[in-house]
Motif scaffolding. Structure first.
Motif, PDB file in Angstrom:
ATOM      1  N   ILE A 104      14.768  -3.030  -0.515  1.00  0.00           N
ATOM      2  CA  ILE A 104      13.946  -4.161  -0.958  1.00  0.00           C
ATOM      3  C   ILE A 104      13.368  -4.816   0.288  1.00  0.00           C
ATOM      4  N   ARG A 105      12.057  -4.981   0.316  1.00  0.00           N
ATOM      5  CA  ARG A 105      11.375  -5.511   1.497  1.00  0.00           C
ATOM      6  C   ARG A 105      10.224  -6.429   1.079  1.00  0.00           C
ATOM      7  N   LYS A 106       9.578  -7.031   2.079  1.00  0.00           N
ATOM      8  CA  LYS A 106       8.392  -7.849   1.826  1.00  0.00           C
ATOM      9  C   LYS A 106       7.118  -7.012   1.880  1.00  0.00           C
ATOM     10  N   ASP A 107       7.098  -6.007   2.761  1.00  0.00           N
ATOM     11  CA  ASP A 107       5.927  -5.154   2.888  1.00  0.00           C
ATOM     12  C   ASP A 107       6.352  -3.791   3.430  1.00  0.00           C
ATOM     13  N   TYR A 108       5.399  -2.873   3.490  1.00  0.00           N
ATOM     14  CA  TYR A 108       5.739  -1.503   3.875  1.00  0.00           C
ATOM     15  C   TYR A 108       4.477  -0.803   4.376  1.00  0.00           C
ATOM     16  N   ILE A 109       4.634   0.065   5.371  1.00  0.00           N
ATOM     17  CA  ILE A 109       3.517   0.878   5.845  1.00  0.00           C
ATOM     18  C   ILE A 109       3.739   2.320   5.408  1.00  0.00           C
ATOM     19  N   LEU A 110       2.785   2.855   4.677  1.00  0.00           N
ATOM     20  CA  LEU A 110       2.870   4.209   4.136  1.00  0.00           C
ATOM     21  C   LEU A 110       1.872   5.122   4.834  1.00  0.00           C
ATOM     22  N   LYS A 111       2.344   6.259   5.289  1.00  0.00           N
ATOM     23  CA  LYS A 111       1.465   7.264   5.875  1.00  0.00           C
ATOM     24  C   LYS A 111       1.008   8.212   4.780  1.00  0.00           C
ATOM     25  N   SER A 112      -0.312   8.379   4.669  1.00  0.00           N
ATOM     26  CA  SER A 112      -0.895   9.246   3.657  1.00  0.00           C
ATOM     27  C   SER A 112      -2.029  10.024   4.303  1.00  0.00           C
ATOM     28  N   GLY A 113      -1.817  11.327   4.489  1.00  0.00           N
ATOM     29  CA  GLY A 113      -2.811  12.126   5.193  1.00  0.00           C
ATOM     30  C   GLY A 113      -2.968  11.628   6.619  1.00  0.00           C
ATOM     31  N   LYS A 114      -4.193  11.344   7.008  1.00  0.00           N
ATOM     32  CA  LYS A 114      -4.460  10.841   8.356  1.00  0.00           C
ATOM     33  C   LYS A 114      -4.506   9.313   8.405  1.00  0.00           C
ATOM     34  N   LYS A 115      -4.262   8.668   7.253  1.00  0.00           N
ATOM     35  CA  LYS A 115      -4.356   7.214   7.187  1.00  0.00           C
ATOM     36  C   LYS A 115      -2.990   6.551   7.065  1.00  0.00           C
ATOM     37  N   GLN A 116      -2.968   5.282   7.476  1.00  0.00           N
ATOM     38  CA  GLN A 116      -1.814   4.422   7.246  1.00  0.00           C
ATOM     39  C   GLN A 116      -2.242   3.291   6.305  1.00  0.00           C
ATOM     40  N   TYR A 117      -1.414   3.033   5.295  1.00  0.00           N
ATOM     41  CA  TYR A 117      -1.701   1.981   4.324  1.00  0.00           C
ATOM     42  C   TYR A 117      -0.658   0.868   4.438  1.00  0.00           C
ATOM     43  N   PHE A 118      -1.143  -0.365   4.563  1.00  0.00           N
ATOM     44  CA  PHE A 118      -0.254  -1.516   4.539  1.00  0.00           C
ATOM     45  C   PHE A 118      -0.084  -1.912   3.079  1.00  0.00           C
ATOM     46  N   ILE A 119       1.171  -1.964   2.626  1.00  0.00           N
ATOM     47  CA  ILE A 119       1.443  -2.266   1.223  1.00  0.00           C
ATOM     48  C   ILE A 119       2.136  -3.612   1.114  1.00  0.00           C
ATOM     49  N   THR A 120       1.566  -4.493   0.318  1.00  0.00           N
ATOM     50  CA  THR A 120       2.131  -5.816   0.070  1.00  0.00           C
ATOM     51  C   THR A 120       1.704  -6.268  -1.320  1.00  0.00           C
ATOM     52  N   HIS A 121       2.494  -7.138  -1.936  1.00  0.00           N
ATOM     53  CA  HIS A 121       2.135  -7.583  -3.288  1.00  0.00           C
ATOM     54  C   HIS A 121       0.779  -8.275  -3.296  1.00  0.00           C
ATOM     55  N   GLY A 122       0.555  -9.149  -2.307  1.00  0.00           N
ATOM     56  CA  GLY A 122      -0.756  -9.796  -2.193  1.00  0.00           C
ATOM     57  C   GLY A 122      -0.746 -11.297  -2.364  1.00  0.00           C
ATOM     58  N   ASP A 123       0.366 -11.868  -2.833  1.00  0.00           N
ATOM     59  CA  ASP A 123       0.398 -13.308  -3.093  1.00  0.00           C
ATOM     60  C   ASP A 123       0.316 -14.139  -1.815  1.00  0.00           C
TER      61      ASP A 123
END
Length: 267
Positions: A104-123
Protein backbone atom coordinates in the motif's frame (compact mmCIF):
# COMPACT_ATOMS: atom_id res chain seq x y z
CA UNK A 1 -14.56 -23.16 -22.21
CA UNK A 2 -13.55 -19.54 -22.58
CA UNK A 3 -10.23 -18.69 -20.87
CA UNK A 4 -9.59 -15.43 -19.00
CA UNK A 5 -8.07 -12.58 -21.02
CA UNK A 6 -4.40 -12.22 -20.10
CA UNK A 7 -2.73 -8.85 -19.52
CA UNK A 8 0.58 -7.63 -18.16
CA UNK A 9 -1.04 -4.87 -16.07
CA UNK A 10 -4.60 -4.02 -15.00
CA UNK A 11 -5.42 -0.69 -13.34
CA UNK A 12 -8.75 -0.04 -11.63
CA UNK A 13 -9.82 2.83 -9.39
CA UNK A 14 -12.79 4.45 -7.69
CA UNK A 15 -14.74 1.34 -6.72
CA UNK A 16 -16.16 3.11 -3.64
CA UNK A 17 -16.90 -0.17 -1.88
CA UNK A 18 -19.20 0.50 1.08
CA UNK A 19 -21.25 3.04 -0.84
CA UNK A 20 -24.63 2.48 -2.45
CA UNK A 21 -23.30 3.26 -5.92
CA UNK A 22 -20.50 0.66 -5.92
CA UNK A 23 -20.78 -1.94 -8.70
CA UNK A 24 -19.03 -4.70 -6.73
CA UNK A 25 -20.56 -7.64 -8.62
CA UNK A 26 -19.52 -6.15 -11.93
CA UNK A 27 -15.88 -5.55 -10.94
CA UNK A 28 -15.68 -9.09 -9.48
CA UNK A 29 -17.01 -10.48 -12.77
CA UNK A 30 -14.40 -8.41 -14.63
CA UNK A 31 -11.49 -9.67 -12.51
CA UNK A 32 -12.67 -13.28 -12.83
CA UNK A 33 -12.58 -12.81 -16.61
CA UNK A 34 -8.99 -11.55 -16.66
CA UNK A 35 -5.54 -12.38 -15.35
CA UNK A 36 -2.48 -10.17 -15.00
CA UNK A 37 1.05 -9.97 -13.67
CA UNK A 38 0.33 -6.70 -11.84
CA UNK A 39 -2.95 -5.32 -10.50
CA UNK A 40 -2.90 -1.67 -9.47
CA UNK A 41 -5.83 -0.43 -7.37
CA UNK A 42 -5.49 3.31 -7.80
CA UNK A 43 -7.42 4.82 -4.91
CA UNK A 44 -10.97 5.11 -3.57
CA UNK A 45 -11.30 1.33 -3.49
CA UNK A 46 -12.96 1.46 -0.06
CA UNK A 47 -15.22 4.46 0.55
CA UNK A 48 -14.36 5.37 4.12
CA UNK A 49 -16.38 8.58 3.87
CA UNK A 50 -19.62 6.73 3.14
CA UNK A 51 -18.94 4.05 5.76
CA UNK A 52 -18.53 6.77 8.39
CA UNK A 53 -21.85 8.33 7.33
CA UNK A 54 -23.84 5.09 7.55
CA UNK A 55 -22.86 3.24 4.41
CA UNK A 56 -22.98 -0.54 4.62
CA UNK A 57 -20.35 -3.17 3.92
CA UNK A 58 -21.87 -6.14 2.08
CA UNK A 59 -20.80 -9.66 1.15
CA UNK A 60 -20.30 -8.58 -2.46
CA UNK A 61 -17.77 -6.00 -1.25
CA UNK A 62 -15.83 -8.67 0.64
CA UNK A 63 -16.04 -10.85 -2.50
CA UNK A 64 -13.88 -8.29 -4.33
CA UNK A 65 -11.00 -8.76 -1.90
CA UNK A 66 -11.41 -12.53 -2.02
CA UNK A 67 -10.90 -12.40 -5.79
CA UNK A 68 -7.83 -10.19 -5.34
CA UNK A 69 -6.37 -12.62 -2.78
CA UNK A 70 -7.03 -15.49 -5.18
CA UNK A 71 -5.15 -13.63 -7.92
CA UNK A 72 -2.17 -13.37 -5.56
CA UNK A 73 -2.33 -16.99 -4.40
CA UNK A 74 -3.25 -18.75 -7.66
CA UNK A 75 -1.54 -16.61 -10.30
CA UNK A 76 1.23 -14.84 -8.36
CA UNK A 77 -0.23 -11.44 -9.24
CA UNK A 78 1.55 -8.46 -7.71
CA UNK A 79 -1.03 -6.12 -6.14
CA UNK A 80 -0.34 -2.43 -5.51
CA UNK A 81 -2.97 -0.47 -3.58
CA UNK A 82 -2.58 3.30 -3.91
CA UNK A 83 -4.38 5.52 -1.42
CA UNK A 84 -7.17 7.84 -2.59
CA UNK A 85 -9.04 10.58 -0.77
CA UNK A 86 -12.02 8.37 0.15
CA UNK A 87 -9.68 5.74 1.63
CA UNK A 88 -7.42 8.29 3.32
CA UNK A 89 -7.61 6.19 6.51
CA UNK A 90 -4.73 4.28 4.90
CA UNK A 91 -2.47 7.24 5.76
CA UNK A 92 -2.14 5.65 9.21
CA UNK A 93 -0.25 2.63 7.83
CA UNK A 94 1.41 3.88 4.62
CA UNK A 95 3.86 2.63 3.48
CA UNK A 96 2.81 -0.97 4.06
CA UNK A 97 4.40 -4.08 2.55
CA UNK A 98 3.22 -7.68 2.89
CA UNK A 99 5.73 -10.01 1.30
CA UNK A 100 6.64 -9.39 -2.33
CA UNK A 101 3.10 -9.52 -3.69
CA UNK A 102 1.16 -6.79 -1.86
CA UNK A 103 1.86 -3.20 -0.84
CA UNK A 104 0.00 0.00 0.00
CA UNK A 105 1.54 3.30 -1.11
CA UNK A 106 0.73 6.89 -2.06
CA UNK A 107 2.13 6.65 -5.59
CA UNK A 108 4.09 4.36 -7.88
CA UNK A 109 6.30 4.51 -10.97
CA UNK A 110 5.55 1.86 -13.58
CA UNK A 111 7.86 0.95 -16.44
CA UNK A 112 5.97 0.14 -19.64
CA UNK A 113 7.96 -0.40 -22.81
CA UNK A 114 10.33 2.54 -23.18
CA UNK A 115 8.20 4.81 -20.99
CA UNK A 116 7.84 5.43 -17.28
CA UNK A 117 4.39 6.25 -15.88
CA UNK A 118 3.80 8.08 -12.61
CA UNK A 119 0.71 6.58 -10.99
CA UNK A 120 -1.30 8.46 -8.37
CA UNK A 121 -4.98 8.70 -7.49
CA UNK A 122 -5.02 12.39 -8.41
CA UNK A 123 -6.71 14.05 -5.43
CA UNK A 124 -3.47 15.92 -4.61
CA UNK A 125 -4.40 18.33 -7.41
CA UNK A 126 -8.00 18.78 -6.32
CA UNK A 127 -8.11 21.89 -4.13
CA UNK A 128 -11.51 20.89 -2.74
CA UNK A 129 -10.49 17.43 -1.50
CA UNK A 130 -7.03 18.46 -0.31
CA UNK A 131 -7.73 21.82 1.36
CA UNK A 132 -11.51 22.04 1.93
CA UNK A 133 -12.59 18.60 3.17
CA UNK A 134 -15.87 19.89 4.59
CA UNK A 135 -16.88 21.07 1.12
CA UNK A 136 -15.74 17.80 -0.43
CA UNK A 137 -17.92 15.87 2.04
CA UNK A 138 -20.86 18.14 1.23
CA UNK A 139 -20.31 17.48 -2.47
CA UNK A 140 -20.12 13.76 -1.73
CA UNK A 141 -23.60 13.90 -0.16
CA UNK A 142 -24.99 15.58 -3.29
CA UNK A 143 -23.23 13.07 -5.55
CA UNK A 144 -24.64 10.14 -3.53
CA UNK A 145 -28.15 11.59 -3.84
CA UNK A 146 -27.65 12.03 -7.57
CA UNK A 147 -26.59 8.37 -7.90
CA UNK A 148 -29.72 7.23 -6.00
CA UNK A 149 -31.90 9.33 -8.28
CA UNK A 150 -29.98 8.02 -11.27
CA UNK A 151 -30.64 4.41 -10.20
CA UNK A 152 -34.40 4.96 -10.08
CA UNK A 153 -34.40 6.78 -13.42
CA UNK A 154 -32.38 4.04 -15.10
CA UNK A 155 -34.74 1.35 -13.84
CA UNK A 156 -37.46 3.19 -15.72
CA UNK A 157 -35.20 3.50 -18.79
CA UNK A 158 -34.38 -0.22 -18.65
CA UNK A 159 -38.11 -1.00 -18.46
CA UNK A 160 -38.60 1.13 -21.58
CA UNK A 161 -35.67 -0.62 -23.32
CA UNK A 162 -33.55 2.53 -23.24
CA UNK A 163 -29.76 2.66 -22.59
CA UNK A 164 -28.10 3.75 -19.34
CA UNK A 165 -27.96 7.49 -18.72
CA UNK A 166 -25.65 9.28 -16.26
CA UNK A 167 -26.81 12.55 -14.68
CA UNK A 168 -23.45 13.40 -13.15
CA UNK A 169 -21.43 12.77 -16.31
CA UNK A 170 -23.89 14.88 -18.31
CA UNK A 171 -23.48 17.72 -15.80
CA UNK A 172 -19.69 17.47 -15.99
CA UNK A 173 -19.83 17.69 -19.79
CA UNK A 174 -22.12 20.71 -19.88
CA UNK A 175 -21.11 22.87 -16.93
CA UNK A 176 -18.24 25.13 -18.02
CA UNK A 177 -16.63 25.27 -14.58
CA UNK A 178 -16.60 21.47 -14.36
CA UNK A 179 -15.03 21.20 -17.82
CA UNK A 180 -12.36 23.75 -16.91
CA UNK A 181 -11.69 21.96 -13.61
CA UNK A 182 -11.10 18.64 -15.39
CA UNK A 183 -8.83 20.27 -17.97
CA UNK A 184 -6.78 22.00 -15.25
CA UNK A 185 -6.60 18.73 -13.28
CA UNK A 186 -5.23 16.85 -16.29
CA UNK A 187 -2.63 19.49 -17.13
CA UNK A 188 -1.32 19.62 -13.56
CA UNK A 189 -0.94 15.86 -13.50
CA UNK A 190 0.96 15.98 -16.79
CA UNK A 191 3.34 18.46 -15.15
CA UNK A 192 3.69 16.09 -12.18
CA UNK A 193 4.79 13.30 -14.53
CA UNK A 194 7.52 15.47 -16.03
CA UNK A 195 8.66 16.57 -12.57
CA UNK A 196 9.18 12.90 -11.71
CA UNK A 197 11.11 12.17 -14.95
CA UNK A 198 8.20 10.20 -16.37
CA UNK A 199 6.73 10.25 -19.87
CA UNK A 200 3.23 9.37 -18.71
CA UNK A 201 0.71 9.86 -15.91
CA UNK A 202 -1.98 7.40 -14.77
CA UNK A 203 -4.72 8.54 -12.38
CA UNK A 204 -8.35 8.15 -11.34
CA UNK A 205 -10.38 10.41 -9.02
CA UNK A 206 -12.50 12.35 -11.54
CA UNK A 207 -14.37 9.26 -12.85
CA UNK A 208 -13.54 10.14 -16.46
CA UNK A 209 -11.83 7.30 -18.38
CA UNK A 210 -9.35 8.67 -20.90
CA UNK A 211 -6.22 7.96 -22.92
CA UNK A 212 -4.70 10.97 -24.67
CA UNK A 213 -1.57 13.05 -25.08
CA UNK A 214 -1.05 16.32 -23.23
CA UNK A 215 1.99 17.83 -24.88
CA UNK A 216 4.75 15.26 -24.57
CA UNK A 217 2.99 13.38 -21.76
CA UNK A 218 0.69 10.38 -22.18
CA UNK A 219 -2.30 10.94 -19.87
CA UNK A 220 -4.43 7.95 -18.82
CA UNK A 221 -7.37 7.81 -16.42
CA UNK A 222 -8.84 4.45 -15.41
CA UNK A 223 -12.34 5.84 -14.83
CA UNK A 224 -14.45 4.23 -12.10
CA UNK A 225 -16.74 1.38 -11.06
CA UNK A 226 -19.73 3.51 -10.12
CA UNK A 227 -20.79 4.85 -13.53
CA UNK A 228 -18.36 4.23 -16.41
CA UNK A 229 -17.29 0.74 -15.15
CA UNK A 230 -13.91 0.90 -16.84
CA UNK A 231 -10.34 -0.32 -16.44
CA UNK A 232 -6.96 0.39 -18.01
CA UNK A 233 -5.11 -2.68 -19.29
CA UNK A 234 -1.61 -3.16 -20.68
CA UNK A 235 -0.89 -6.00 -23.08
CA UNK A 236 2.31 -8.04 -22.90
CA UNK A 237 3.45 -6.02 -25.94
CA UNK A 238 3.16 -2.78 -23.95
CA UNK A 239 -0.03 -1.50 -25.61
CA UNK A 240 -2.60 0.27 -23.41
CA UNK A 241 -6.38 0.35 -23.84
CA UNK A 242 -9.54 1.07 -21.89
CA UNK A 243 -11.99 -1.75 -21.25
CA UNK A 244 -15.62 -1.06 -20.43
CA UNK A 245 -17.92 -3.49 -18.64
CA UNK A 246 -20.70 -2.50 -21.04
CA UNK A 247 -18.67 -4.28 -23.73
CA UNK A 248 -19.28 -7.79 -22.38
CA UNK A 249 -17.29 -9.63 -25.06
CA UNK A 250 -14.33 -10.01 -22.70
CA UNK A 251 -16.39 -11.38 -19.79
CA UNK A 252 -16.56 -15.04 -18.86
CA UNK A 253 -20.05 -16.48 -18.80
CA UNK A 254 -21.32 -17.71 -15.43
CA UNK A 255 -20.81 -21.28 -16.69
CA UNK A 256 -17.20 -20.58 -17.74
CA UNK A 257 -16.50 -18.90 -14.39
CA UNK A 258 -17.85 -21.90 -12.48
CA UNK A 259 -15.84 -24.31 -14.68
CA UNK A 260 -12.70 -22.28 -13.99
CA UNK A 261 -13.27 -22.55 -10.23
CA UNK A 262 -13.86 -26.31 -10.48
CA UNK A 263 -10.68 -26.82 -12.52
CA UNK A 264 -8.65 -24.79 -10.04
CA UNK A 265 -10.02 -26.86 -7.15
CA UNK A 266 -8.97 -30.04 -8.96
CA UNK A 267 -5.44 -28.70 -9.26
Amino acid sequence: MKTPAQYKTIIISDLHLGSEGAKAKEVVAFLKSTSCETLIMNGDIIDGWQLKKGGSWKKKHTAFFRVVLKMIEEYGTKVIYLRGNHDDFLDQIIPFQLGKQFCIRKDYILKSGKKQYFITHGDIFDSVTSHMKWLAHLGDIGYTFLLSLNKLYNRYRAWRGMPYYSFSQKIKQQVKKAVNHVSDFEEKLAELALANDCEGIICGHIHKPEIKNIGEVTYMNSGDWVESLSALVESHQGQWELLFYANETFLLSEEDSNDLILNENKN
